[in-house]
Scaffold this motif. Structure first.
Motif, mmCIF file in Angstrom:
data_model
loop_
_atom_site.group_PDB
_atom_site.id
_atom_site.type_symbol
_atom_site.label_atom_id
_atom_site.label_comp_id
_atom_site.label_asym_id
_atom_site.label_seq_id
_atom_site.Cartn_x
_atom_site.Cartn_y
_atom_site.Cartn_z
ATOM 1 N N ASN A 16 11.923 2.408 -0.778
ATOM 2 C CA ASN A 16 11.168 1.410 -0.045
ATOM 3 C C ASN A 16 11.539 -0.003 -0.476
ATOM 4 O O ASN A 16 11.943 -0.227 -1.626
ATOM 5 C CB ASN A 16 9.663 1.613 -0.279
ATOM 6 N N PRO A 17 11.388 -0.980 0.413
ATOM 7 C CA PRO A 17 11.594 -2.380 0.010
ATOM 8 C C PRO A 17 10.635 -2.764 -1.116
ATOM 9 O O PRO A 17 9.471 -2.353 -1.118
ATOM 10 C CB PRO A 17 11.281 -3.162 1.295
ATOM 11 N N GLU A 18 11.126 -3.524 -2.061
ATOM 12 C CA GLU A 18 10.305 -3.992 -3.177
ATOM 13 C C GLU A 18 10.130 -5.503 -3.079
ATOM 14 O O GLU A 18 11.095 -6.219 -2.795
ATOM 15 C CB GLU A 18 10.964 -3.643 -4.514
ATOM 16 N N PRO A 19 8.902 -6.006 -3.306
ATOM 17 C CA PRO A 19 8.679 -7.451 -3.187
ATOM 18 C C PRO A 19 9.393 -8.230 -4.282
ATOM 19 O O PRO A 19 9.532 -7.751 -5.402
ATOM 20 C CB PRO A 19 7.152 -7.565 -3.334
ATOM 21 N N SER A 69 2.272 -14.867 -4.389
ATOM 22 C CA SER A 69 3.169 -13.743 -4.628
ATOM 23 C C SER A 69 2.464 -12.436 -4.306
ATOM 24 O O SER A 69 1.237 -12.377 -4.158
ATOM 25 C CB SER A 69 3.624 -13.743 -6.091
ATOM 26 N N ASP A 70 3.233 -11.378 -4.220
ATOM 27 C CA ASP A 70 2.645 -10.065 -3.957
ATOM 28 C C ASP A 70 1.716 -9.651 -5.087
ATOM 29 O O ASP A 70 0.644 -9.098 -4.846
ATOM 30 C CB ASP A 70 3.757 -9.025 -3.782
ATOM 31 N N SER A 71 2.101 -9.914 -6.327
ATOM 32 C CA SER A 71 1.252 -9.517 -7.456
ATOM 33 C C SER A 71 -0.038 -10.329 -7.469
ATOM 34 O O SER A 71 -1.098 -9.798 -7.817
ATOM 35 C CB SER A 71 2.015 -9.685 -8.775
ATOM 36 N N SER A 102 0.820 -1.209 0.000
ATOM 37 C CA SER A 102 0.000 0.000 0.000
ATOM 38 C C SER A 102 0.855 1.261 0.000
ATOM 39 O O SER A 102 0.574 2.220 -0.718
ATOM 40 C CB SER A 102 -0.935 -0.004 1.216
ATOM 41 N N LEU A 103 1.903 1.271 0.812
ATOM 42 C CA LEU A 103 2.794 2.433 0.853
ATOM 43 C C LEU A 103 3.497 2.628 -0.492
ATOM 44 O O LEU A 103 3.617 3.764 -0.982
ATOM 45 C CB LEU A 103 3.825 2.266 1.970
ATOM 46 N N ASN A 104 3.953 1.548 -1.093
ATOM 47 C CA ASN A 104 4.625 1.634 -2.389
ATOM 48 C C ASN A 104 3.673 2.143 -3.465
ATOM 49 O O ASN A 104 4.057 2.961 -4.323
ATOM 50 C CB ASN A 104 5.188 0.272 -2.798
ATOM 51 N N ARG A 105 2.447 1.670 -3.442
ATOM 52 C CA ARG A 105 1.474 2.066 -4.454
ATOM 53 C C ARG A 105 1.184 3.570 -4.376
ATOM 54 O O ARG A 105 0.978 4.230 -5.390
ATOM 55 C CB ARG A 105 0.183 1.268 -4.277
ATOM 56 N N ARG A 106 1.162 4.103 -3.157
ATOM 57 C CA ARG A 106 0.889 5.529 -2.986
ATOM 58 C C ARG A 106 2.147 6.386 -3.134
ATOM 59 O O ARG A 106 2.075 7.612 -3.101
ATOM 60 C CB ARG A 106 0.295 5.797 -1.601
ATOM 61 N N GLY A 107 3.309 5.743 -3.268
ATOM 62 C CA GLY A 107 4.546 6.492 -3.373
ATOM 63 C C GLY A 107 4.940 7.165 -2.080
ATOM 64 O O GLY A 107 5.649 8.182 -2.074
ATOM 65 N N GLU A 108 4.513 6.575 -0.961
ATOM 66 C CA GLU A 108 4.801 7.149 0.355
ATOM 67 C C GLU A 108 6.014 6.471 0.951
ATOM 68 O O GLU A 108 6.162 5.243 0.890
ATOM 69 C CB GLU A 108 3.596 6.959 1.269
ATOM 70 N N ASP A 109 6.906 7.273 1.536
ATOM 71 C CA ASP A 109 8.113 6.715 2.136
ATOM 72 C C ASP A 109 7.761 5.780 3.293
ATOM 73 O O ASP A 109 6.898 6.086 4.122
ATOM 74 C CB ASP A 109 9.012 7.834 2.661
ATOM 75 N N LEU A 110 8.449 4.655 3.332
ATOM 76 C CA LEU A 110 8.251 3.711 4.430
ATOM 77 C C LEU A 110 9.151 4.115 5.585
ATOM 78 O O LEU A 110 10.378 4.129 5.458
ATOM 79 C CB LEU A 110 8.563 2.284 3.980
ATOM 80 N N THR A 111 8.528 4.467 6.683
ATOM 81 C CA THR A 111 9.237 4.776 7.914
ATOM 82 C C THR A 111 8.621 3.934 9.024
ATOM 83 O O THR A 111 7.601 3.266 8.833
ATOM 84 C CB THR A 111 9.103 6.263 8.281
ATOM 85 N N LYS A 147 3.701 1.616 10.780
ATOM 86 C CA LYS A 147 2.801 1.390 11.916
ATOM 87 C C LYS A 147 1.396 1.872 11.587
ATOM 88 O O LYS A 147 0.405 1.174 11.837
ATOM 89 C CB LYS A 147 3.337 2.107 13.151
ATOM 90 N N ARG A 148 1.300 3.069 11.028
ATOM 91 C CA ARG A 148 -0.009 3.626 10.688
ATOM 92 C C ARG A 148 -0.738 2.742 9.664
ATOM 93 O O ARG A 148 -1.939 2.477 9.789
ATOM 94 C CB ARG A 148 0.160 5.040 10.141
ATOM 95 N N GLU A 149 -0.019 2.265 8.673
ATOM 96 C CA GLU A 149 -0.638 1.427 7.640
ATOM 97 C C GLU A 149 -1.100 0.100 8.224
ATOM 98 O O GLU A 149 -2.169 -0.413 7.858
ATOM 99 C CB GLU A 149 0.356 1.188 6.500
ATOM 100 N N LEU A 150 -0.340 -0.467 9.130
ATOM 101 C CA LEU A 150 -0.723 -1.714 9.779
ATOM 102 C C LEU A 150 -1.985 -1.519 10.614
ATOM 103 O O LEU A 150 -2.879 -2.373 10.628
ATOM 104 C CB LEU A 150 0.415 -2.231 10.658
#
Length: 466
Positions: A164-167, A179-181, A112-121, A126-129
């Motif tokens: 960000n980490p990529e699957p 798989s993630d896809s 979800s973070l990757n799709r929105r282009g939001e930095d993973l911190t 935590k917020r996404e979880l």
């Protein structure tokens, strides 16, 4: 409550190879003093603090890799220890966490973070979880980032420090079975296509994934979820898109034709049969107790018989099955039992469910198998629980009826707060069990229209009038 396992000083940066603490425990058990001393030397430079004596055993216990009485590795711990290298050991641990400890939530959150282009911190993950239903993450915790780092070590994600980490789909498929896809592709399907796949996948379990009569799949979809399907367009709106997406196949030549495409056969693709059933029915095995899972497909007529039984246990079982069937038929996902019928002398059951049709919603379900009417006090208790649990909808189901005071109270709370109510009485319950999901879905739709009319009277202007 959905939680992640706890990782106390059990990061890849400290442990490096998950087999090492397991090997020490296996070799020195049951001498805990000797185990702690070697853990302390191996991972904490013999600092002699609680990191070795408390944190490592707490983590191994939280992960289900060791038992304290007797002090020993579990079967899962032994399987991880037997891995040929550190990477596969990490993969076996991650597979176990995904199966038993909500680990897939990390995969979904990163996507979800990757799709929105939001930095993973630490904070954004935590917020996404939490949006995804994970609870109990304190502001200081690193449990979620530590689990992600173990997934990186296991090869499920790449992480080069520049983003960000990529699957890694191939590794994720090998380790988790999906798989993630594939997981993303299923989640993005329209609800009616998801329902079709769930029905086909479940039917395919009994025939080994071979050809399934199209009529059998379509009839069940129409019987259980008629409001979700246009019978004349099942071929064009459901089957053809699923063929194009690689989820289902049909034999060469004319196969699925006629009204609604009912003739011929449908074949679940290798892609569909290759993913775990729990990926098609999310979290089902973790949330639904085994005694209920074995009976979830009990015909509605038999559920009605259970509700009418003189045996209290049978009535309680019928009530639990009624709640589960209603939740699934409405298109919600069960999330947690607050109370099972056996905890209330088999008279009621409480469930939390969630929906993601257009917007996220959390539902609190209370089901009562009683002869007297549901009182104002019964409903008022649910209002308090809904506010505490941040629910949006309070659904109360009864085999009897609701008192006039309870109905008036619901109307008042609906107009005064954000809460919505779904009151299902014994007449609707019987109609649902006699005639199927269409009765329930029609009632839910009519109730939504009533609630909307009531909510229109609510003021949306600021309290100060500005």
């Amino acid at each position: 409550m959905r939680r992640l396992p706890s990782f106390n000083d059990f990061s890849p940066g400290i442990i490096k190879d998950v087999r090492r603490p397991l090997e020490i425990l296996e070799r020195l058990a049951p001498d805990m003093s000797a185990i702690v001393a070697e853990w302390d030397g191996a991972f904490f430079a013999s600092a002699g603090n609680k990191r070795a004596s408390t944190n490592i055993p707490a983590t191994l216990n939280s992960l289900g890799l060791m038992t304290r009485q007797p002090l020993a590795l579990t079967d899962v711990g032994k399987a991880i220890l037997a891995a040929p290298d550190a990477t596969e050991a990490a993969q076996r641990m991650i597979s176990h966490i995904v199966a038993t400890g909500n680990g897939m939530a990390i995969v979904d959150a990163v996507r979800s973070l990757n799709r929105r282009g939001e930095d993973l911190t630490k904070a954004s993950l935590k917020r996404e979880l939490e949006v995804g239903g994970i609870q109990g993450l304190s502001n200081a915790t690193t449990d979620h980032t530590t689990l992600l780092n173990w997934m990186v070590l296991a090869g499920l994600f790449t992480k080069d420090g520049r983003g960000n980490p990529e699957p890694v789909d191939a590794v994720m498929k090998a380790v988790l079975g999906i798989s993630d896809s594939e997981r993303s592709g299923f989640a993005e399907l329209p609800l009616n296509q998801q329902i079709f796949i769930r029905v086909l996948r479940r039917l395919a379990e009994t025939n080994g994934g071979t050809e399934t009569p199209a009529k059998q799949v379509i009839d069940e979809c129409l019987r259980e979820h008629r409001a979700r399907f246009d019978e004349d367009q099942i071929r064009s709106k459901i089957i053809n898109p699923l063929i194009d997406a690689g989820w289902v196949e049909v034999p060469a030549g004319p196969s699925v034709t006629g009204r609604g495409g009912k003739s011929g056969v449908i074949i679940p693709s290798a892609k569909l049969m290759g993913i775990p059933i729990t990926s098609v029915l999310p979290d089902f095995d973790q949330i639904i107790p085994s005694d209920l899972r074995a009976k979830i497909d009990l015909p509605r007529a038999e559920v009605q018989q259970l509700l009418e039984s003189r045996d209290t246990y049978e009535r309680g079982l019928g009530l639990e099955l009624l709640a589960l069937k209603m939740i699934l038929d409405i298109g919600l996902e069960p999330r947690a039992f607050r109370l099972r019928s056996r905890d209330t002398a088999h008279a009621e059951v409480d469930l939390t469910a969630e929906g993601k049709n257009l917007l996220f919603s959390r539902w609190n379900f209370q089901c009562k198998c009683i002869t007297n009417r549901v009182s104002l006090g019964d409903v008022a208790k649910e209002v308090g629980l809904a506010i505490y649990s941040k629910a949006h909808v309070v659904a109360v189901v009864t085999t009897s009826d609701f008192s006039s005071e309870a109905i008036a109270y619901v109307r008042e709370i609906t107009q005064a707060t954000h809460l919505q109510f779904l009151l299902i009485n014994g007449v609707i319950v019987k109609g649902y069990l006699d005639k199927g999901a269409s009765v329930l879905l029609d009632y839910v739709a009519a109730n939504a229209a009533r609630v909307m009319a009531q909510k229109r009277n609510q003021s949306i202007a600021p309290e100060d009038g500005s």
